[in-house]
Write an enzyme that holds these catalytic residues in place. Sequence first.
Site, mmCIF file in Angstrom:
data_model
loop_
_atom_site.group_PDB
_atom_site.id
_atom_site.type_symbol
_atom_site.label_atom_id
_atom_site.label_comp_id
_atom_site.label_asym_id
_atom_site.label_seq_id
_atom_site.Cartn_x
_atom_site.Cartn_y
_atom_site.Cartn_z
ATOM 1 N N LYS A 11 0.207 3.880 -2.641
ATOM 2 C CA LYS A 11 -0.729 5.003 -2.520
ATOM 3 C C LYS A 11 -0.020 6.341 -2.327
ATOM 4 O O LYS A 11 -0.671 7.391 -2.424
ATOM 5 C CB LYS A 11 -1.713 4.750 -1.383
ATOM 6 C CG LYS A 11 -2.624 3.552 -1.602
ATOM 7 C CD LYS A 11 -3.667 3.437 -0.511
ATOM 8 C CE LYS A 11 -4.576 2.236 -0.720
ATOM 9 N NZ LYS A 11 -3.982 0.979 -0.220
ATOM 10 N N LYS A 18 2.834 6.488 4.851
ATOM 11 C CA LYS A 18 2.021 5.370 4.384
ATOM 12 C C LYS A 18 2.636 4.025 4.750
ATOM 13 O O LYS A 18 3.816 3.783 4.523
ATOM 14 C CB LYS A 18 1.879 5.480 2.860
ATOM 15 C CG LYS A 18 0.732 4.747 2.247
ATOM 16 C CD LYS A 18 -0.599 5.212 2.757
ATOM 17 C CE LYS A 18 -1.593 4.076 2.727
ATOM 18 N NZ LYS A 18 -1.279 2.970 3.634
ATOM 19 N N SER A 68 0.800 -1.239 0.000
ATOM 20 C CA SER A 68 0.000 0.000 0.000
ATOM 21 C C SER A 68 0.824 1.276 0.000
ATOM 22 O O SER A 68 0.253 2.369 -0.102
ATOM 23 C CB SER A 68 -0.957 0.002 1.200
ATOM 24 O OG SER A 68 -2.104 -0.761 0.921
ATOM 25 N N SER A 80 -5.943 3.858 4.533
ATOM 26 C CA SER A 80 -5.404 3.149 3.379
ATOM 27 C C SER A 80 -6.505 2.511 2.534
ATOM 28 O O SER A 80 -6.362 1.397 2.024
ATOM 29 C CB SER A 80 -4.399 2.075 3.830
ATOM 30 O OG SER A 80 -3.636 1.604 2.747
#
Length: 393
Positions: free
Chosen positions: A71, A234, A68, A128
């Site tokens: 992102k 993140k 993730s 997320s």
Amino acid sequence: MKKKLLITSMMVIVYSLFGMSVYAEESKGDQTNSINLADNAKSAILLERDTGQVFYDKDAQVKLPPASMTKIMTLLLIMEALEQGDLKYEEKVRVSERAASMGGSQIFLEAGEEMTVKDLLKGIAVASGNDASVALAERIAGNEKAFVKKMNQKVKKLGLENTKFQNTTGLPAEDHYSTAYDMAMIAKELLKYEEITKYTSIYEDYLRKGKENEFWLVNTNKLVKFYPGVDGLKTGYTNEAKYCLTATAKKDDMRVIAVVMGAGTIKERNATISGMLDYAFNHYETKHIFDKGERITSLNLLKTERKNIEIITSESISTVHRKGEDTKNVETVITLDSEFTLPLKKGSKVGMLYVKDGDKTLSKTPLTVKEDIEKASYLTLFKRSVQKLANSR
């Protein structure tokens, strides 16, 4: 600070910054191979945001699944769209069937539901949300595939050679990879948009507050609560990628970025990032030169609708040095392009600002126009000609 103005084929402005501390290294810092800060990770990097100076590097160019952390690029394109006015925070986005059907981390959007860009952004940055990522990707580019094309175009524009995206979320996909170094560079670019940390620093919040489908957001990055100064960015996890995190923290004037990929557990990931941040703040400090958006100079152009053109920095600018080091003299050299193709959109690059120590360039930052610059109309040009004739009499 003393100013000196020189004119050549380009406009060059030199600012001498006497008494300013400077520390310059090669792209890998002098400590990258002599300390161990990431024993429990496959790959890691630690750097200062404004200069990009690397303090620590462990296999930072090895291609790995970013999960993730993908992102970060999704957020970068969203922030660019907001900056350019192509997207508005309060605009409501209708959620498609495809976006609502995304698995993994999500904020449980329903097909046909409408949610503001601001709340969708919060859903990505805090929780997320894969569904929120796809919803905004579809709004910006029409569909996720077109948005992914934009992601990979941005990778090339940033000069990154070891990253390729197949989706906006980081869900497992063949030929979807990045590196700790590339993730840090994408994060560095994202942090140009300083307002992003207003979202990534949220530890808990609610979406649809007061409604039956109220959703409690809790940040996947626990360091925003437990490490002073951490305000993003993140996390990531898949079975293949293991535990990953791109984190950023600010103390005094120094902002650092730390990336860990392939840690065995959440505890190991967070401990490794914390140790890297401790190292940066214990051994280095920065001197701030310019804020993002600070006016550097202006130009008077005859063929533009607005005659006075303000030139600003595209991001914050600093120097970095080891604590206790002797100071050195540095200067900033500003070069402006000699020709401009009109019209110019807000944020268009029109020059560069170099921070130099003698012949050595410590950093370089694009200079941009503060607002849209339109070509002068015939009426405007006529009025200026008349005014010029009147003034010459």
